[in-house]
Write a protein that holds these residues in place. Structure first.
Motif, PDB file in Angstrom:
ATOM      1  N   ASN A  15       3.700  46.288 -21.220  1.00  0.00           N
ATOM      2  CA  ASN A  15       3.030  45.856 -22.398  1.00  0.00           C
ATOM      3  C   ASN A  15       3.106  44.404 -22.925  1.00  0.00           C
ATOM      4  O   ASN A  15       3.902  43.693 -22.670  1.00  0.00           O
ATOM      5  N   PRO A  16       1.993  44.006 -23.487  1.00  0.00           N
ATOM      6  CA  PRO A  16       0.827  44.533 -23.691  1.00  0.00           C
ATOM      7  C   PRO A  16      -0.083  44.764 -22.611  1.00  0.00           C
ATOM      8  O   PRO A  16       0.033  43.925 -21.473  1.00  0.00           O
ATOM      9  N   HIS A  17      -1.118  45.716 -22.689  1.00  0.00           N
ATOM     10  CA  HIS A  17      -2.113  45.755 -21.734  1.00  0.00           C
ATOM     11  C   HIS A  17      -3.475  45.590 -22.239  1.00  0.00           C
ATOM     12  O   HIS A  17      -3.668  45.831 -23.370  1.00  0.00           O
ATOM     13  N   ARG A  18      -4.464  45.235 -21.275  1.00  0.00           N
ATOM     14  CA  ARG A  18      -5.621  45.159 -21.899  1.00  0.00           C
ATOM     15  C   ARG A  18      -6.554  46.548 -22.016  1.00  0.00           C
ATOM     16  O   ARG A  18      -6.231  47.412 -21.337  1.00  0.00           O
ATOM     17  N   THR A  39      -4.233  53.642 -20.537  1.00  0.00           N
ATOM     18  CA  THR A  39      -3.560  54.227 -19.584  1.00  0.00           C
ATOM     19  C   THR A  39      -2.139  53.409 -19.634  1.00  0.00           C
ATOM     20  O   THR A  39      -1.026  53.989 -19.196  1.00  0.00           O
ATOM     21  N   GLY A  40      -2.016  52.032 -19.740  1.00  0.00           N
ATOM     22  CA  GLY A  40      -0.972  51.142 -19.327  1.00  0.00           C
ATOM     23  C   GLY A  40      -0.381  51.319 -17.784  1.00  0.00           C
ATOM     24  O   GLY A  40       0.698  51.079 -17.461  1.00  0.00           O
ATOM     25  N   PHE A  74     -12.062  45.709 -14.857  1.00  0.00           N
ATOM     26  CA  PHE A  74     -10.907  46.875 -14.977  1.00  0.00           C
ATOM     27  C   PHE A  74      -9.628  46.052 -14.915  1.00  0.00           C
ATOM     28  O   PHE A  74      -9.466  44.802 -14.580  1.00  0.00           O
ATOM     29  N   ASN A  75      -8.428  46.890 -15.144  1.00  0.00           N
ATOM     30  CA  ASN A  75      -7.362  46.132 -15.127  1.00  0.00           C
ATOM     31  C   ASN A  75      -6.473  46.107 -13.728  1.00  0.00           C
ATOM     32  O   ASN A  75      -6.548  46.966 -13.032  1.00  0.00           O
ATOM     33  N   SER A  76      -5.572  45.064 -13.379  1.00  0.00           N
ATOM     34  CA  SER A  76      -4.923  44.692 -12.282  1.00  0.00           C
ATOM     35  C   SER A  76      -3.737  44.126 -13.076  1.00  0.00           C
ATOM     36  O   SER A  76      -3.950  43.456 -13.898  1.00  0.00           O
ATOM     37  N   TRP A  77      -2.349  44.562 -12.571  1.00  0.00           N
ATOM     38  CA  TRP A  77      -1.468  44.098 -13.247  1.00  0.00           C
ATOM     39  C   TRP A  77      -1.418  44.101 -14.832  1.00  0.00           C
ATOM     40  O   TRP A  77      -0.978  43.348 -15.469  1.00  0.00           O
ATOM     41  N   LYS A  80      -2.954  41.706 -17.469  1.00  0.00           N
ATOM     42  CA  LYS A  80      -2.491  40.514 -17.774  1.00  0.00           C
ATOM     43  C   LYS A  80      -2.924  39.543 -16.805  1.00  0.00           C
ATOM     44  O   LYS A  80      -3.536  39.789 -15.815  1.00  0.00           O
ATOM     45  N   PHE A  81      -2.956  38.218 -17.132  1.00  0.00           N
ATOM     46  CA  PHE A  81      -3.403  36.894 -16.308  1.00  0.00           C
ATOM     47  C   PHE A  81      -2.057  36.398 -15.766  1.00  0.00           C
ATOM     48  O   PHE A  81      -1.081  36.292 -16.072  1.00  0.00           O
TER      49      PHE A  81
END
Length: 709
Positions: free
Chosen positions: A124-127, A200-201, A364-367, A370-371
């Motif tokens: 957390n947080p997640h996109r 989903t986190g 889409f989300n990776s990690w 986060k950047f």
């Protein structure tokens, strides 16, 4: 005639490049429901990725491909924290020989409160995925697909047949507002569906939980006009009166909405699937996503968004750099041009926001979305070299937000200045990591990027940049000074207690990794240059470190992965992952501390013996840059186009890594940086196109590029 031919060729080569022709001949073309071929429209801080129908009709089908994301810089979510975990509970003490205890945010294997805090702040947080807008169709009946992304205007044109009816869908994104515009023409059914997933986190996925509805509330906020519907989104709320996370406004520009059908048996305010049926042959609408505290702006028509997009992309392509490979006779040039042009588009779409981009951009989300600050150089350095320094400056300004947190990190570890975190989010909170928290090669990045901005600016802008970024440059260098450890018995400074860019090495065992040593010297040299430009005295301690940093460790005329890794060439740990040793000459300039003969031997050894199937997308441009600086242009081209899985570029231009990480924008950014350098050169290089072979097969023509330092 023989006498005039050279003059004619010289005249032709001096003609301006037909930029529109270069761009449009590389438009991606899709002819099937290929889940790796989805296309994206966006404005740098917001992006909308579509399937072959031109919208997001099949998000579940594409979930494990190039997912159909609707993502933004501002769209973040955190799960509730009922245990009241605190960041300091994820800290662990280490002694790396710097003379004091250092506290790092890390991951805990042992169950308990520290483990819970570590996992919560890592997740957390997640996109968030903001919502899927598509057509209500059956994938098995979509036929005769003919889809093209017009890179010159930013418009996706999609044509297909469904149950005997032809469909024509046009999709575009507004360049300044988080708004898409869609027009659908068909005699078949046109049911527009809008679906809202719960986050989903998860570490890497499309961010869509389609089964959760109790904590995922959507209600009508503004229905009642014939043209506009406004949907209110509330996550983790208990009633429709809870504060909204964000809003979604649909404006119907063409056609008539016949009815709204809410699927399911749950109350009106708890719906997350909306079907809007249209009875006209043509329907056009815009859909805008905006935060709860934003003022609702006037709606726009489809045609207005199309016009704004066309103007924006024409300006982008005409004002920045361009490279024309059409005069090359090498058979690989056509593919290299395709990768370059598509990378220019993808990075403008995904990487132009007000925060550093995540490795998978806004797709889409990776990690957890986060950047990573060690990746910002690979994403963003190219913007300064390709004539778009304003895009780099836009995201670089996020560092001002992160300064307080970065100063806290340095202080708790016993250092001065600011220590830039590795994995983070818009707030600058450090995500706990068993690897990332120990990296240091992200530290000099803001110095390097600020220098690229300075070099790319006109005379009247340089003083402003010096004043603006002086605190970031000096505070970054202050940490670099205090992190370097002086060994009096050998009269040298060493770097230790870190994981290098080649992440297979351990923090407690690693001393003097070569890329980090070279980057420390380069970063402090640039920081000194900024002091001189600002009429300040040179920092004597910085000069002492520059002059006494340890040399790069070598054995058998090859540079090692670290001074403490003499078994580099016998141990698979040191021949996998990033061959960061090559970055010491390539990303960075040649220095007296790096012997060109030894580095050339190392380059050739890496080509022949590295575990290339254990690499990442930016390793290929890094190798190319090293080869170019060492006078090996043939190897530079070979590196850029090496046939390896992690050097694959899909139809849409994305750099494919594996089934988990289907896209990887640092690879695209690295490609552009390497090509700019191979064309425009670097400080001290000779001639035009010094990174390409001079045998006549690479007649590369370009405009608007800048050299690397």
């Amino acid at each position: 005639m023989t006498i005039l031919l050279p003059l004619l060729c010289a005249t032709l080569s001096a003609q301006p490049i037909d930029r529109e022709a270069v761009v449009r001949r590389n438009n991606p073309h899709v002819t099937s429901l290929d889940t790796l071929s989805s296309l994206t429209v966006g404005n740098g801080g917001f992006a909308f990725t579509v399937d072959a129908t031109g919208v997001q009709s099949f998000p579940k089908m594409y979930a494990n491909g190039v997912s159909l994301g609707t993502m933004s810089d501002w769209g973040w979510h955190s799960f509730p924290n009922p245990e009241n975990y605190r960041p300091e509970e994820a800290l662990k003490a280490y002694d790396f020989g710097h003379g004091h205890t250092e506290f790092y945010a890390t991951q805990f294997k042992e169950e308990g409160r520290a483990h819970g805090s570590s996992e919560w702040y890592r997740q957390n947080p997640h996109r968030m995925h903001l919502g899927a807008v598509g057509l209500d169709l059956e994938a098995s009946e979509v036929k005769d697909i003919d889809q093209t992304l017009d890179l010159w205007t930013g418009l996706i044109d999609s044509r297909f047949t469904y149950r005997g009816h032809r469909y024509h869908v046009q999709t575009v994104c507004h360049p300044e507002r988080d708004m898409i515009a869609v027009r659908v023409v068909s005699t078949g059914k046109k049911t527009i569906k809008v679906d809202f997933p719960y986050p989903t986190g998860k570490h890497t996925d499309d961010g869509c939980d389609w089964d959760e509805w109790e904590r995922n509330i959507t209600s009508f906020e503004g229905i009642g006009t014939s043209h506009t519907d406004t949907l209110k989104r509330v996550l983790d709320g208990k009633s429709r009166f809870d504060t909204a996370n964000y809003y979604v406004a649909l404006n119907w520009c063409e056609g008539h909405r016949s009815f709204v059908c809410l699927k399911g048996d749950t109350p009106l305010w708890n719906h997350n699937h909306f079907d809007i049926a249209e009875r006209d042959t043509a329907v056009a609408f815009t859909c805008e996503f905006y935060q709860a505290n934003d003022l609702r702006r006037s709606p726009l028509t489809f045609d207005e968004v199309v016009a704004a997009s066309a103007e924006h992309w024409k300006n982008y392509w005409t004002k920045g750099g361009i490279v024309d490979f059409s005069h090359c006779t090498d058979s690989r040039a056509r593919e290299l041009e395709r990768r370059v042009v598509l990378s220019q588009y993808l990075l403008a779409v995904n990487d132009g926001g007000d925060t550093p981009p995540q490795e998978t951009g806004l797709t889409f989300n990776s990690w957890f979305g986060k950047f990573h600050l060690e990746m910002i150089w690979w994403h963003q350095a190219q913007f300064a070299l390709w004539g778009h320094p304003e895009i780099l400056e836009h995201s670089l300004d996020w560092y001002f937000t992160a300064i307080p947190k970065a100063r806290e990190i340095a202080q708790r570890q016993g250092f001065r200045g600011v220590r830039w975190m590795k994995m983070t989010d818009p707030s600058g909170t450090e995500a706990p990591s068993k690897v990332g928290s120990f990296l240091i090669w992200q530290q000099p990045h803001p110095i390097y990027l600020a220098e690229l901005l300075y070099r790319a600016s006109d005379i009247g802008n340089k003083t402003r940049l010096l004043n603006k970024y002086n605190e970031i440059v000096s505070s970054t260098a202050d940490f670099m000074e205090s992190f370097a450890t002086y060994e009096a018995d050998r009269d040298r400074y060493v770097l230790k207690g870190c994981i290098p860019a080649q992440e297979t090495l351990r923090a407690a065992e690693t001393v003097n990794p070569p890329f980090e040593l070279s980057y420390w010297r380069f970063g402090l040299q640039i920081a000194q240059l900024w002091r001189e430009r600002s009429q300040d005295r040179r920092n004597n301690t910085w000069d002492a470190i520059i002059n006494r940093l340890s040399p790069l460790a070598a054995k058998d005329s090859l540079y090692l992965a670290a001074e403490t890794a003499p078994e580099t060439y016998q141990d698979i740990r040191f021949t996998s992952d990033h061959m960061a040793v090559l970055g010491a000459v390539g990303i960075l300039p040649q220095t007296p501390q790096a012997d060109p003969a030894i580095m050339r031997n190392t380059l050739r050894w890496v080509f022949d013996h590295w575990n290339w199937d254990k690499t990442w997308g930016w390793d290929f441009p890094m190798t190319a840059m090293c080869a170019a600086r060492l006078g090996e242009p043939k190897k530079a081209v070979e590196a850029l186009l090496m046939p390896q899985r992690t050097n694959t570029y899909l139809v849409n231009g994305h750099n494919y890594q594996d089934s988990r990480l289907r896209i990887y924008l640092p690879g695209n950014g690295g490609l552009l940086t390497a090509v700019a350098m191979m064309c425009a050169g670097w400080d001290g290089s000779q001639g035009t196109n010094p990174g390409f072979p001079s045998d006549g097969s690479w007649d590369v023509r370009w405009e608007g590029l800048l050299p690397l330092p």
